[in-house]
Design a protein around this motif. Structure first.
Motif, PDB file in Angstrom:
ATOM      1  N   VAL A   1      43.260  49.638  44.289  1.00 31.46           N
ATOM      2  CA  VAL A   1      41.676  49.057  44.180  1.00 31.46           C
ATOM      3  C   VAL A   1      41.224  47.675  43.925  1.00 31.46           C
ATOM      4  O   VAL A   1      40.805  46.808  44.680  1.00 31.46           O
ATOM      5  N   ARG A   2      41.915  47.746  42.748  1.00 29.87           N
ATOM      6  CA  ARG A   2      42.285  46.347  42.184  1.00 29.87           C
ATOM      7  C   ARG A   2      42.655  45.725  43.335  1.00 29.87           C
ATOM      8  O   ARG A   2      42.740  43.981  43.192  1.00 29.87           O
ATOM      9  N   LEU A   3      44.113  45.675  43.169  1.00 28.83           N
ATOM     10  CA  LEU A   3      44.644  44.793  44.591  1.00 28.83           C
ATOM     11  C   LEU A   3      43.829  44.841  46.173  1.00 28.83           C
ATOM     12  O   LEU A   3      44.098  43.589  47.161  1.00 28.83           O
ATOM     13  N   THR A   4      43.297  45.720  46.186  1.00 30.84           N
ATOM     14  CA  THR A   4      42.344  45.759  47.601  1.00 30.84           C
ATOM     15  C   THR A   4      41.377  43.994  47.382  1.00 30.84           C
ATOM     16  O   THR A   4      41.271  44.058  48.429  1.00 30.84           O
ATOM     17  N   GLU A   5      40.841  44.299  46.191  1.00 34.34           N
ATOM     18  CA  GLU A   5      39.677  42.955  45.956  1.00 34.34           C
ATOM     19  C   GLU A   5      40.927  42.254  45.931  1.00 34.34           C
ATOM     20  O   GLU A   5      39.467  41.149  46.587  1.00 34.34           O
ATOM     21  N   ARG A   6      41.406  42.157  45.487  1.00 31.96           N
ATOM     22  CA  ARG A   6      42.186  41.297  45.447  1.00 31.96           C
ATOM     23  C   ARG A   6      42.648  40.138  47.311  1.00 31.96           C
ATOM     24  O   ARG A   6      42.514  39.369  47.388  1.00 31.96           O
ATOM     25  N   ILE A   7      43.000  41.090  48.218  1.00 24.99           N
ATOM     26  CA  ILE A   7      43.336  40.586  49.249  1.00 24.99           C
ATOM     27  C   ILE A   7      42.282  40.403  50.392  1.00 24.99           C
ATOM     28  O   ILE A   7      42.239  39.766  50.451  1.00 24.99           O
ATOM     29  N   GLU A   8      41.413  41.168  49.949  1.00 27.70           N
ATOM     30  CA  GLU A   8      39.884  41.077  49.831  1.00 27.70           C
ATOM     31  C   GLU A   8      38.999  39.878  50.423  1.00 27.70           C
ATOM     32  O   GLU A   8      38.916  38.607  50.690  1.00 27.70           O
ATOM     33  N   GLY A   9      39.187  39.385  48.377  1.00 24.46           N
ATOM     34  CA  GLY A   9      38.947  37.772  48.384  1.00 24.46           C
ATOM     35  C   GLY A   9      39.756  37.486  48.746  1.00 24.46           C
ATOM     36  O   GLY A   9      39.457  35.819  49.606  1.00 24.46           O
ATOM     37  N   ALA A  10      40.970  37.343  49.491  1.00 25.29           N
ATOM     38  CA  ALA A  10      41.866  36.011  49.603  1.00 25.29           C
ATOM     39  C   ALA A  10      41.537  35.636  50.994  1.00 25.29           C
ATOM     40  O   ALA A  10      41.341  34.640  51.857  1.00 25.29           O
ATOM     41  N   GLN A  11      40.887  37.087  51.957  1.00 20.55           N
ATOM     42  CA  GLN A  11      41.179  37.167  53.160  1.00 20.55           C
ATOM     43  C   GLN A  11      39.538  36.309  53.719  1.00 20.55           C
ATOM     44  O   GLN A  11      39.207  35.713  54.380  1.00 20.55           O
ATOM     45  N   THR A  12      38.692  37.068  52.528  1.00 18.01           N
ATOM     46  CA  THR A  12      37.245  36.526  53.247  1.00 18.01           C
ATOM     47  C   THR A  12      37.184  34.721  52.951  1.00 18.01           C
ATOM     48  O   THR A  12      36.142  34.338  53.168  1.00 18.01           O
ATOM     49  N   ARG A  13      37.669  34.925  51.422  1.00 24.34           N
ATOM     50  CA  ARG A  13      37.390  33.098  51.217  1.00 24.34           C
ATOM     51  C   ARG A  13      38.381  32.528  51.212  1.00 24.34           C
ATOM     52  O   ARG A  13      38.237  31.189  50.916  1.00 24.34           O
ATOM     53  N   ALA A  14      39.156  32.575  51.936  1.00 25.83           N
ATOM     54  CA  ALA A  14      40.613  31.783  52.466  1.00 25.83           C
ATOM     55  C   ALA A  14      41.229  31.043  51.238  1.00 25.83           C
ATOM     56  O   ALA A  14      41.635  29.805  51.617  1.00 25.83           O
TER      57      ALA A  14
ATOM     58  N   ALA B   1      44.461  30.924  48.953  1.00 19.41           N
ATOM     59  CA  ALA B   1      46.232  31.981  48.607  1.00 19.41           C
ATOM     60  C   ALA B   1      46.820  32.084  46.995  1.00 19.41           C
ATOM     61  O   ALA B   1      46.074  31.571  46.320  1.00 19.41           O
ATOM     62  N   ILE B   2      46.989  33.814  47.179  1.00 20.95           N
ATOM     63  CA  ILE B   2      47.556  34.156  46.471  1.00 20.95           C
ATOM     64  C   ILE B   2      48.599  34.305  46.069  1.00 20.95           C
ATOM     65  O   ILE B   2      49.867  34.948  47.482  1.00 20.95           O
ATOM     66  N   PRO B   3      49.607  34.712  45.297  1.00 17.90           N
ATOM     67  CA  PRO B   3      50.855  35.000  44.831  1.00 17.90           C
ATOM     68  C   PRO B   3      51.151  36.836  45.302  1.00 17.90           C
ATOM     69  O   PRO B   3      50.302  36.627  45.383  1.00 17.90           O
ATOM     70  N   LYS B   4      52.367  37.144  45.873  1.00 19.91           N
ATOM     71  CA  LYS B   4      52.585  38.413  46.174  1.00 19.91           C
ATOM     72  C   LYS B   4      52.376  39.246  45.319  1.00 19.91           C
ATOM     73  O   LYS B   4      52.794  38.819  43.904  1.00 19.91           O
ATOM     74  N   LEU B   5      52.268  40.174  45.862  1.00 16.52           N
ATOM     75  CA  LEU B   5      51.855  41.186  45.087  1.00 16.52           C
ATOM     76  C   LEU B   5      52.792  41.348  44.203  1.00 16.52           C
ATOM     77  O   LEU B   5      52.759  41.844  42.873  1.00 16.52           O
ATOM     78  N   THR B   6      53.729  41.972  44.466  1.00 14.79           N
ATOM     79  CA  THR B   6      54.926  42.225  43.253  1.00 14.79           C
ATOM     80  C   THR B   6      55.188  41.215  43.017  1.00 14.79           C
ATOM     81  O   THR B   6      56.211  41.954  41.953  1.00 14.79           O
ATOM     82  N   ASP B   7      54.789  40.017  42.465  1.00 15.00           N
ATOM     83  CA  ASP B   7      55.079  39.508  41.571  1.00 15.00           C
ATOM     84  C   ASP B   7      54.470  39.960  40.184  1.00 15.00           C
ATOM     85  O   ASP B   7      54.843  40.439  38.678  1.00 15.00           O
ATOM     86  N   GLU B   8      53.404  40.606  40.152  1.00 14.33           N
ATOM     87  CA  GLU B   8      52.462  41.656  39.143  1.00 14.33           C
ATOM     88  C   GLU B   8      53.322  43.046  39.161  1.00 14.33           C
ATOM     89  O   GLU B   8      52.984  43.736  38.227  1.00 14.33           O
ATOM     90  N   TYR B   9      53.748  43.486  40.591  1.00 16.98           N
ATOM     91  CA  TYR B   9      53.994  45.318  40.014  1.00 16.98           C
ATOM     92  C   TYR B   9      55.210  44.991  41.154  1.00 16.98           C
ATOM     93  O   TYR B   9      55.061  45.574  42.470  1.00 16.98           O
ATOM     94  N   PRO B  10      56.389  44.393  40.536  1.00 22.85           N
ATOM     95  CA  PRO B  10      57.299  44.582  40.988  1.00 22.85           C
ATOM     96  C   PRO B  10      58.309  46.057  41.690  1.00 22.85           C
ATOM     97  O   PRO B  10      58.831  46.102  42.887  1.00 22.85           O
ATOM     98  N   ALA B  11      57.124  47.249  40.946  1.00 18.09           N
ATOM     99  CA  ALA B  11      58.141  48.774  41.626  1.00 18.09           C
ATOM    100  C   ALA B  11      57.439  49.218  42.984  1.00 18.09           C
ATOM    101  O   ALA B  11      57.177  50.240  43.204  1.00 18.09           O
ATOM    102  N   MET B  12      56.438  48.201  42.626  1.00 25.29           N
ATOM    103  CA  MET B  12      55.035  48.405  44.669  1.00 25.29           C
ATOM    104  C   MET B  12      56.331  49.356  45.942  1.00 25.29           C
ATOM    105  O   MET B  12      57.167  48.683  45.848  1.00 25.29           O
TER     106      MET B  12
END
Lengths: 267, 265
Positions: free
Chosen positions: A13-26, A28-39
């Protein structure tokens, strides 16, 4: 491909909110695996599914799917042997010959694709190219406007799947054709930007045949427990490399036997 | 260059072709060589082949794609002459021992039914004068050591022409979109590259019109029945013993070629 997930519901849910924010407000964010390398790839699809659920609950209509990473070069680059998929909604659709705003996109790029509209349900596993052709109502030319929300287009497969395969906008148009009347393998494509040819190819660049990419997409859906309903719009993957666009650019994609699709970009 | 120097270089390239060996780039040995000198050298080279029994059956257009033009630093195509000893039929096996450092490229060939003489020729005239088009492979080869060519080297060397293979599928350019026809190149059964007619000067017919006008200025017309290779739609593919290439052109058909043996370099 394993669809194993490792992330907790809370993290998804946290990552979804991060992606949704980046998509709707245009932005750039760092790639998710920086924080979750085992993803895992399964985690990526879990985020994408949650994103779709949110958009649909906000009233977006889910109209179909797109296949990405469908050329051998891109797959080798990402170290995978299957394409990735993303969902498409009515909010991403733009009419042919329209002005498309780039202000709500991060770093848009365009690519030419053959799109399919289905008339029968398709379900995997073991969906084949022939199954796809039998279930196809018509094919049409399309331009996908992709937009990675990751800084500098720096991403890995897990992150890009969570970001809905970089889906942003799409334009379908040209001529609707019965796929049985065409050789879908040898269709030539030319993309022009401001009157100059910027990308070229033939449709076999997509896994040897665009319907092959749709079959693989249906088989990935099966792993996610989903089917492709009749009436779906499916983009089969870029025939040409992705070309950056900016306000003021005019783009036309010309397809052998399928006509053309045009659009212009504004701020 | 004076006539004697032109003859010398033409004879040298002819001998290199005949003996399947290479010579150092002319641009290294004669840095002042002009494009006009280079075309005169090519004419001498071809005159020697004709004197040895071949006939001229067409033309080839080279340096038609943007990447190749940028590589060579020229912004127009070049051309060479096709002779009777260069042509192979669809499906043929080419003995690499007859070549030096071959590479294959897939393109569209035009066969004319009317003479065409520039200047003043447009792409519309080209379609009008075309009997049919066929998919084709040109096997380019260089008599210049290690392909170290500048534009004058390749022009003098008959536009690096080696041999060519004409497909059997004939298409009428009135019924086929030669600009948007896709080209799919397979090597040993695997997809190798894709392309499209527009890769050649926006359309292959534009390249043929360019050559009709360029030759027209020299007083040379295209003759009915001549074959014109319009320029590569694919990257250059190095070939070795056992390789098989197939190119498929959307709405037209395919052309196939195999290779055996070992090339000289």
């Amino acid at each position: 491909m394993s669809m194993e997930t490792t992330l907790s519901r809370e993290d998804i849910v946290r990552l979804t909110e991060r992606i949704e924010g980046a998509q709707t407000r245009a932005y750039a964010i760092p790639k998710l695996t920086d924080e979750y390398p085992a993803m895992t790839i399964g985690d990526g699809y879990a985020v994408q599914t949650e994103l779709r659920r949110r958009f649909v609950s906000q009233g977006h209509r889910h109209v179909g799917w797109k296949a990405g990473l469908t050329s051998r070069a891109k797959m080798q680059q990402m170290g995978v042997n299957v394409p990735s998929i993303g969902f498409l909604t009515d909010r991403m659709a733009r009419p042919e010959n329209s002005a498309i705003a780039t202000g709500d996109l991060v770093h848009p790029r365009v690519e030419c694709e053959v799109a399919f509209v289905t008339k029968a349900e398709l379900a995997g596993p073991a969906c084949t190219r022939d199954d796809v052709l039998s279930a196809t109502d018509y094919v049409l030319p399309a331009v996908e406007i992709i937009d990675s929300r990751f800084s500098g287009f720096q991403f890995d497969l897990e992150s890009v799947i969570a970001d809905n395969g970089s889906s942003a906008r799409f334009v379908g148009g040209g001529r609707a054709r019965d796929p049985h009347e065409l050789d879908l393998r040898t269709l030539g494509v030319v993309m022009e930007k401001n009157g100059e040819i910027v990308a070229m190819g033939a449709s076999a660049a997509v896994l040897g045949h665009p319907a092959e990419a749709v079959a693989m997409l249906v088989n990935i859906l099966a792993e996610l427990g989903e089917r492709l309903p009749a009436g779906s719009f499916v983009m089969s993957g870029g025939i040409t490399e992705a070309i950056a666009v900016a306000p003021g650019d005019n783009v036309i994609a010309r397809f052998q036997d399928l006509g053309s699709v045009s659009m212009r970009f504004v701020a | 260059m004076n006539d004697e120097t032109i003859r010398h270089h033409g004879d040298e390239l002819y001998a290199a072709w005949r003996d399947r060996r290479t010579v150092a780039p002319l641009t290294e040995r004669a840095p002042d060589i002009t494009l006009d000198d280079a075309y005169r050298i090519a004419l001498r080279f071809i005159d020697r082949r004709v004197a040895a029994g071949e006939t001229i059956i067409g033309k080839k257009i080279g340096v038609t794609s943007k990447p190749v033009q940028e590589f060579l630093g020229v912004f127009q195509p070049d051309f060479g002459q096709l002779t009777s000893g260069m042509v192979f039929a669809d499906g043929a096996t080419i003995d690499l021992g007859t070549l030096i450092q071959p590479k294959a490229e897939a393109e569209l060939a035009f066969v004319l039914k009317q003479d065409l003489k520039g200047p003043g020729i447009t792409a519309m005239d080209v379609i009008r004068a075309t009997d049919y088009v066929v998919p084709c492979f040109e096997i380019v080869d260089s008599r210049i050591t290690d392909w170290k060519i500048k534009i004058q080297d390749t022009v003098a060397d008959n536009a690096s022409c080696g041999v060519y293979v004409l497909g059997e599928s004939r298409g009428d350019p009135r019924k086929l979109d030669i600009t948007l026809a896709g080209m799919v190149l397979e090597k040993n059964g695997e997809l190798h590259a894709t392309g499209v007619g527009a890769a050649v000067q926006g359309s292959p017919a534009n390249a043929v019109a360019w050559l009709a006008n360029t030759l027209g200025e020299l007083g040379i017309p295209f003759k009915a029945g001549e074959v014109i290779l319009s320029g590569s739609q694919s990257p250059l593919v190095p070939v070795v013993d056992g390789d098989e290439l197939v190119c498929h052109v959307g709405g037209l058909g395919s052309c196939r070629v195999k290779f055996s043996g070992r090339s000289a370099a």
